[in-house]
Design a protein around this motif. Structure first.
Motif, PDB file in Angstrom:
ATOM      1  N   GLU A 176      55.221  26.304  75.973  1.00 14.20           N
ATOM      2  CA  GLU A 176      54.855  27.647  76.421  1.00 14.20           C
ATOM      3  C   GLU A 176      53.646  27.626  77.358  1.00 14.20           C
ATOM      4  O   GLU A 176      53.621  28.347  78.362  1.00 14.20           O
ATOM      5  CB  GLU A 176      54.559  28.560  75.213  1.00 14.20           C
ATOM      6  CG  GLU A 176      54.229  29.994  75.635  1.00 14.20           C
ATOM      7  CD  GLU A 176      54.055  30.954  74.450  1.00 14.20           C
ATOM      8  OE1 GLU A 176      54.346  30.546  73.292  1.00 14.20           O
ATOM      9  OE2 GLU A 176      53.617  32.095  74.681  1.00 14.20           O
ATOM     10  N   PHE A 177      52.641  26.799  77.046  1.00  8.74           N
ATOM     11  CA  PHE A 177      51.391  26.880  77.790  1.00  8.74           C
ATOM     12  C   PHE A 177      51.230  25.813  78.865  1.00  8.74           C
ATOM     13  O   PHE A 177      50.347  25.935  79.722  1.00  8.74           O
ATOM     14  CB  PHE A 177      50.205  26.900  76.822  1.00  8.74           C
ATOM     15  CG  PHE A 177      50.162  28.178  76.036  1.00  8.74           C
ATOM     16  CD1 PHE A 177      49.581  29.313  76.581  1.00  8.74           C
ATOM     17  CD2 PHE A 177      50.755  28.276  74.777  1.00  8.74           C
ATOM     18  CE1 PHE A 177      49.576  30.520  75.882  1.00  8.74           C
ATOM     19  CE2 PHE A 177      50.754  29.477  74.073  1.00  8.74           C
ATOM     20  CZ  PHE A 177      50.161  30.606  74.627  1.00  8.74           C
ATOM     21  N   GLY A 178      52.082  24.766  78.825  1.00  9.04           N
ATOM     22  CA  GLY A 178      52.055  23.779  79.908  1.00  9.04           C
ATOM     23  C   GLY A 178      52.236  24.447  81.268  1.00  9.04           C
ATOM     24  O   GLY A 178      51.403  24.275  82.170  1.00  9.04           O
ATOM     25  N   PRO A 179      53.287  25.254  81.421  1.00  8.51           N
ATOM     26  CA  PRO A 179      53.481  25.930  82.712  1.00  8.51           C
ATOM     27  C   PRO A 179      52.324  26.862  83.086  1.00  8.51           C
ATOM     28  O   PRO A 179      52.181  27.228  84.246  1.00  8.51           O
ATOM     29  CB  PRO A 179      54.781  26.726  82.492  1.00  8.51           C
ATOM     30  CG  PRO A 179      55.504  25.971  81.413  1.00  8.51           C
ATOM     31  CD  PRO A 179      54.424  25.424  80.520  1.00  8.51           C
TER      32      PRO A 179
END
Lengths: 244, 244, 244, 244
Positions: free
Chosen positions: B178-181
């Motif tokens: 979810e937070f990588g991008p």
């Protein structure tokens, strides 16, 4: 006199191999292997010109005679008692993405030769030189393999490619378990994404969507510096935005 | 004026947490969390005396009020607009190894609270501060979780412990996707072996058979320095001679 | 007199639970658990009317008192010395798909209660009755857990759901390793796709793109019939056309 | 006239292959493949004498000419328009357990030929006959591969064996993803333990500690009967007391 151990890198082209070569050349004399001198020569020259020490050796890693000849050249250049601090297998059979029923036996054989037999022969050639390197190197001797998404996922149309990448990973894992207790750090990297190299730059992806070869080299160097108490067997590397 | 981002480390005891704290304190002001001030105070003092900047905050990560109070203290100390360069969850529920039918509901609940709810609350508290840190930090903001062998293997007698370690790993994996991008590097480390800390030094294992906490800290630091193009989601770390 | 062993199925609604109930009711008297009598009553009635034997018990598997009361009712109905040939945990916390920062502590707690504590209490209640069932049952006693895609993949937005599904899988795996050698067959099924039940039939998917609950029941029955020499710990089930 | 589809089983010796052959011969005419007629003849005879229909074909699955000749014989016997309901690859390269530096290139090549090229050629030969079988068979056409512990774990001393078992698994997984949507059920079984066959019976293990080949056959049959909505890609099978 105890000479400096060296690093041997197989699969040195203009992308990941070059980045790894430059990184390890900052610490060790290096031997860079590729089938075609055209691919390693610019990197060899650049390293030698910037104060490092590099030789290039035309090698077909899937051919045992060629691999033996490579070891001989390494010994001629770096001494019969040469030690290897790091051996990195970054070669690969050709990337194949094809319907299964369109694959030929020749494609499978070539994929086997490039990925599996190549890593087998390279490991058999370098492990004896790695096994006795600890006393002469600051870091435990390391044998590192470059894998891909297909190392852990057998996608449709990847029957040939994934087969050989799974195989390479199995080999690396077995070696990690056999040679870890003997002090050799065997590691495998799952490179999960498109690498930012001359060839792929033409594909039109955003810079940020491609893996930086220098970051791969940094990761390999970090693996190499891990002490004997704290070996990583596997890392994965992918762009922040990659879907996985 | 753009202040330096900080690092927040949960689960700071005399072993891995201390090593991670010292490593990240070399680059960032740090906030060190533990339930008991006795565990973090010597580390806070050592960092402050050696030119770094550290505060300790008594926090029960499984209690949302305590976690909120922690964030308030961090803001009091480092500013209301504080950015977090690295948040590291090194806390854990108690280690439990017991026949399944001897486990109590209370043990399961405590294991859930310490490992799963703790990491949940810690992540919810730190992610908003991580999300906007990129411009002020040299490296992408990082959220790193400490796992164990039991994160990937549900051994006999580990029903409570492995359950919560698998859960923590799932949470970390979901956050990575979810937070990588969004630019946050979420990573998970499978620490596969006995860590060389005061408590385990009494067990009589050879020094070489125990994982060096400083090597864990080095690995976390390497993860933190990876650029946005090249995030590692998971590494494993074990002694060279560990059976796996 | 040695009575017939029974099957206990938790999570009996109109879909998978009903199919499993019907399948096992063909061989054993069954006890069907659900929080709400409305969900199990039609199935209990259908089984009893077609010559089988079923009771329904309103049970909150996440509440130890409720689980204890369930065991009491089972014993009242099937005898104090009742043996269990198969216990199947098909219950689940609510499906949650949400941005991580929108999740509440209550959602996480409810997910834990339904999936992890529920399976824990159910296993602790049934294992003692399973452990001594071998002599009275043709097949080894079986404890089977229903998992999902999220049992092995922590996707974005699934931080709560995947966390608890990973946890359930770890618990099942640990139990398989602890109780296999004691003769209990513990298995876990990764149901990877949309199940064809009344609720999902409204989603407009092609019939062929949804998993048939009866096929799940058949697979569970096959698992149950495996001899002690040949236990399967995990199977996955998905539609032929599912992307994975 | 629509004839009955057949089953083709490669690797028919006195153990697992024989059990699978007997199981599938109860439903289909079978073609049994092995390099040496001595291994399949008793099984062919037994099936024919008990009212089934079987032919044996001496086949080297790693040799494309031999595989082509096998298909010709199958067509001579069962018709040019023969359909295949189930194709099962139970062959394997030799089991090799050896220090890595003692392995020869010939051993690796033989392992590749037996496991990887063999399964490749077998799949290429049978898939075209499987693809059009659905209308004539009650169950979806199935292509099933026998794997081993080494399919998922690269243990020390198993560099050659695990390499090829990982490879076989990758191939099977890729085929599952490519041909599942076309209606062919591709599955892989991880046989994790010693199989109870004449050769291993001499090893002195308890009967219960060895996998019953008939249970493997039952599992393969169950896989074959799964409907198109509910395919299992992988199962593992091991004795109740096996350590894993």
């Amino acid at each position: 006199m105890s000479r400096k151990p060296i690093a041997i890198i197989a699969g040195v082209g203009p992308g990941t191999g070059a980045a790894i070569a430059r990184k390890f050349a900052a610490a060790y004399p290096v031997a860079l292997l590729s089938r075609n001198p055209d691919t390693y020569t610019p990197i060899v020259d650049a390293i030698n010109q910037s104060g490092g020490k590099a030789i290039g050796i035309s090698t077909d890693v899937s051919d045992s005679k060629s691999v033996k000849a490579m070891v001989e050249k390494v010994k001629q250049e770096y001494g019969n008692d040469v030690k290897v601090a790091a051996a990195i297998f970054n070669a690969s059979g050709a990337f194949v993405r094809k319907p299964f029923l369109d694959l030929t036996e020749e494609v499978l054989d070539a994929s086997y030769a490039g990925s599996v037999k190549g890593s087998f022969l390279f490991s058999q050639a370098t492990l004896p030189l790695l096994l006795f390197s600890t006393p002469t190197s600051e870091h435990p001797p390391s044998l590192i393999f470059t894998g891909a998404t297909a190392s852990v996922k057998g996608s449709a149309l990847f029957a040939a490619f994934a087969t050989m990448k799974f195989a390479l990973r199995a080999q690396a894992q077995s070696l990690a378990r056999e040679f870890g207790p003997k002090g050799v750090h065997v590691a495998h990297a799952v490179i999960d994404g498109v690498i930012d190299i001359p060839k792929t730059q033409a594909w039109g992806l955003a810079k940020e969507a491609m893996i930086d070869p220098n970051a791969i080299a940094d990761a390999y160097w970090h693996l190499h510096t891990q002490p004997k108490t704290s070996f990583t067997w596997e890392i994965d590397i992918r762009p922040a935005g990659e879907k996985w």
